[in-house]
Design a protein around this motif. Structure first.
Motif, PDB file in Angstrom:
ATOM      1  N   GLY A  64       0.847  -1.189   0.000  1.00  0.00           N
ATOM      2  CA  GLY A  64       0.000   0.000   0.000  1.00  0.00           C
ATOM      3  C   GLY A  64       0.875   1.229   0.000  1.00  0.00           C
ATOM      4  O   GLY A  64       1.984   1.225  -0.519  1.00  0.00           O
ATOM      5  N   SER A  65       0.383   2.276   0.627  1.00  0.00           N
ATOM      6  CA  SER A  65       1.184   3.489   0.736  1.00  0.00           C
ATOM      7  C   SER A  65       2.330   3.231   1.719  1.00  0.00           C
ATOM      8  O   SER A  65       2.261   2.313   2.543  1.00  0.00           O
ATOM      9  CB  SER A  65       0.321   4.648   1.231  1.00  0.00           C
ATOM     10  OG  SER A  65      -0.015   4.455   2.584  1.00  0.00           O
ATOM     11  N   PRO A  66       3.403   4.025   1.646  1.00  0.00           N
ATOM     12  CA  PRO A  66       4.505   3.840   2.599  1.00  0.00           C
ATOM     13  C   PRO A  66       4.066   3.947   4.063  1.00  0.00           C
ATOM     14  O   PRO A  66       4.575   3.219   4.919  1.00  0.00           O
ATOM     15  CB  PRO A  66       5.483   4.956   2.230  1.00  0.00           C
ATOM     16  CG  PRO A  66       5.222   5.219   0.795  1.00  0.00           C
ATOM     17  CD  PRO A  66       3.741   5.005   0.624  1.00  0.00           C
ATOM     18  N   GLN A  67       3.099   4.823   4.355  1.00  0.00           N
ATOM     19  CA  GLN A  67       2.611   4.945   5.730  1.00  0.00           C
ATOM     20  C   GLN A  67       1.897   3.666   6.177  1.00  0.00           C
ATOM     21  O   GLN A  67       2.073   3.215   7.311  1.00  0.00           O
ATOM     22  CB  GLN A  67       1.664   6.151   5.858  1.00  0.00           C
ATOM     23  CG  GLN A  67       2.362   7.489   5.808  1.00  0.00           C
ATOM     24  CD  GLN A  67       2.797   7.892   4.408  1.00  0.00           C
ATOM     25  OE1 GLN A  67       2.309   7.374   3.416  1.00  0.00           O
ATOM     26  NE2 GLN A  67       3.735   8.823   4.325  1.00  0.00           N
ATOM     27  N   GLU A  68       1.100   3.073   5.283  1.00  0.00           N
ATOM     28  CA  GLU A  68       0.428   1.816   5.612  1.00  0.00           C
ATOM     29  C   GLU A  68       1.447   0.691   5.802  1.00  0.00           C
ATOM     30  O   GLU A  68       1.307  -0.130   6.705  1.00  0.00           O
ATOM     31  CB  GLU A  68      -0.557   1.437   4.507  1.00  0.00           C
ATOM     32  CG  GLU A  68      -1.762   2.338   4.408  1.00  0.00           C
ATOM     33  CD  GLU A  68      -2.600   2.056   3.176  1.00  0.00           C
ATOM     34  OE1 GLU A  68      -2.220   1.176   2.365  1.00  0.00           O
ATOM     35  OE2 GLU A  68      -3.620   2.716   3.011  1.00  0.00           O
ATOM     36  N   ASP A  69       2.464   0.678   4.940  1.00  0.00           N
ATOM     37  CA  ASP A  69       3.511  -0.336   5.069  1.00  0.00           C
ATOM     38  C   ASP A  69       4.249  -0.201   6.398  1.00  0.00           C
ATOM     39  O   ASP A  69       4.585  -1.200   7.031  1.00  0.00           O
ATOM     40  CB  ASP A  69       4.499  -0.240   3.907  1.00  0.00           C
ATOM     41  CG  ASP A  69       3.903  -0.709   2.584  1.00  0.00           C
ATOM     42  OD1 ASP A  69       2.867  -1.402   2.618  1.00  0.00           O
ATOM     43  OD2 ASP A  69       4.477  -0.380   1.531  1.00  0.00           O
ATOM     44  N   ALA A  70       4.505   1.033   6.836  1.00  0.00           N
ATOM     45  CA  ALA A  70       5.173   1.253   8.125  1.00  0.00           C
ATOM     46  C   ALA A  70       4.299   0.759   9.276  1.00  0.00           C
ATOM     47  O   ALA A  70       4.793   0.125  10.214  1.00  0.00           O
ATOM     48  CB  ALA A  70       5.507   2.736   8.301  1.00  0.00           C
ATOM     49  N   ASN A  71       3.006   1.018   9.210  1.00  0.00           N
ATOM     50  CA  ASN A  71       2.094   0.529  10.253  1.00  0.00           C
ATOM     51  C   ASN A  71       2.014  -0.993  10.249  1.00  0.00           C
ATOM     52  O   ASN A  71       1.972  -1.621  11.310  1.00  0.00           O
ATOM     53  CB  ASN A  71       0.704   1.138  10.074  1.00  0.00           C
ATOM     54  CG  ASN A  71       0.656   2.581  10.520  1.00  0.00           C
ATOM     55  OD1 ASN A  71       1.336   2.975  11.454  1.00  0.00           O
ATOM     56  ND2 ASN A  71      -0.131   3.384   9.836  1.00  0.00           N
TER      57      ASN A  71
ATOM     58  N   ALA B 284       7.133  10.022  11.837  1.00  0.00           N
ATOM     59  CA  ALA B 284       6.598  11.267  11.299  1.00  0.00           C
ATOM     60  C   ALA B 284       6.209  11.091   9.839  1.00  0.00           C
ATOM     61  O   ALA B 284       5.200  11.618   9.392  1.00  0.00           O
ATOM     62  CB  ALA B 284       7.627  12.389  11.433  1.00  0.00           C
ATOM     63  N   SER B 285       7.028  10.352   9.094  1.00  0.00           N
ATOM     64  CA  SER B 285       6.738  10.121   7.683  1.00  0.00           C
ATOM     65  C   SER B 285       7.445   8.853   7.231  1.00  0.00           C
ATOM     66  O   SER B 285       8.328   8.334   7.907  1.00  0.00           O
ATOM     67  CB  SER B 285       7.189  11.310   6.840  1.00  0.00           C
ATOM     68  OG  SER B 285       8.569  11.535   6.998  1.00  0.00           O
ATOM     69  N   ALA B 286       7.041   8.370   6.068  1.00  0.00           N
ATOM     70  CA  ALA B 286       7.651   7.182   5.478  1.00  0.00           C
ATOM     71  C   ALA B 286       7.596   7.337   3.962  1.00  0.00           C
ATOM     72  O   ALA B 286       6.666   7.948   3.426  1.00  0.00           O
ATOM     73  CB  ALA B 286       6.909   5.934   5.922  1.00  0.00           C
TER      74      ALA B 286
ATOM     75  N   LEU C  16      12.147   0.885   2.166  1.00  0.00           N
ATOM     76  CA  LEU C  16      11.217   1.765   2.868  1.00  0.00           C
ATOM     77  C   LEU C  16      12.012   2.556   3.898  1.00  0.00           C
ATOM     78  O   LEU C  16      12.745   1.972   4.699  1.00  0.00           O
ATOM     79  CB  LEU C  16      10.134   0.931   3.564  1.00  0.00           C
ATOM     80  CG  LEU C  16       9.117   1.670   4.417  1.00  0.00           C
ATOM     81  CD1 LEU C  16       8.236   2.561   3.554  1.00  0.00           C
ATOM     82  CD2 LEU C  16       8.263   0.672   5.186  1.00  0.00           C
ATOM     83  N   ILE C  17      11.906   3.873   3.862  1.00  0.00           N
ATOM     84  CA  ILE C  17      12.571   4.728   4.841  1.00  0.00           C
ATOM     85  C   ILE C  17      11.500   5.260   5.789  1.00  0.00           C
ATOM     86  O   ILE C  17      10.490   5.804   5.354  1.00  0.00           O
ATOM     87  CB  ILE C  17      13.298   5.912   4.160  1.00  0.00           C
ATOM     88  CG1 ILE C  17      14.269   5.429   3.090  1.00  0.00           C
ATOM     89  CG2 ILE C  17      14.002   6.773   5.205  1.00  0.00           C
ATOM     90  CD1 ILE C  17      15.432   4.633   3.608  1.00  0.00           C
TER      91      ILE C  17
END
Length: 143
Positions: A36-43, A57-59, A72-73
């Motif tokens: 998904g989006s990088p934020q979803e991947d981080a979660n 804060a961001s991904a 992924l950063i």
């Protein structure tokens, strides 16, 4: 938070020290498939390592090669939270997903220069790590 030194229209340039401080809070995740989006991947990564709420804060994703998964950063809020997050990376052992600091190209080159001396010291029975741009010998291992 950051010292802005030059303004060019909508572009702003940070000085080197501010960039280094910002990058020190980044965690690079290699091997995590894009779902998904990088934020979803981080979660989703947080649930995988049993961290209910990653304090990021961001991904974003980086890399040019489309034939493999881009790294992924994740930008963590502060250093203590980053250390706590990285301490839980053992939960990923065996999954071919790797968490590490986001090194600059200069740091990567410096690490490559020192890696052979690190291997030699380990062969001698010393416990050696690379931290903050330095080769550190922690202790003498019992052989």
């Amino acid at each position: 938070m950051f010292d802005l030194i030059i303004h060019f229209g909508s572009y702003t340039t940070l000085n080197k020290q501010a960039k280094r401080k910002a990058r020190a809070l980044h965690v690079q995740v290699v091997g995590w498939a894009k779902k998904g989006s990088p934020q979803e991947d981080a979660n989703n990564l947080g649930t995988k390592i049993r961290e209910s709420d990653i304090p990021f804060a961001s991904a974003w994703r980086v890399g040019r090669d489309e034939s493999r998964t881009k790294a992924l950063i994740i930008h963590i809020m502060d250093m203590e939270k980053k250390k706590a997050f990285l301490s839980k990376r053992r939960a990923l052992k065996g999954d071919k997903i790797y968490l590490d600091d986001n090194f600059t190209p200069t740091q990567v080159a410096h690490r490559k220069e020192n890696i052979l001396s690190m291997f030699d010291a380990r062969k001698k029975g010393q416990c050696v790590v690379y931290r903050y741009g330095k080769v550190i010998i922690i202790e003498q291992r019992a052989v």
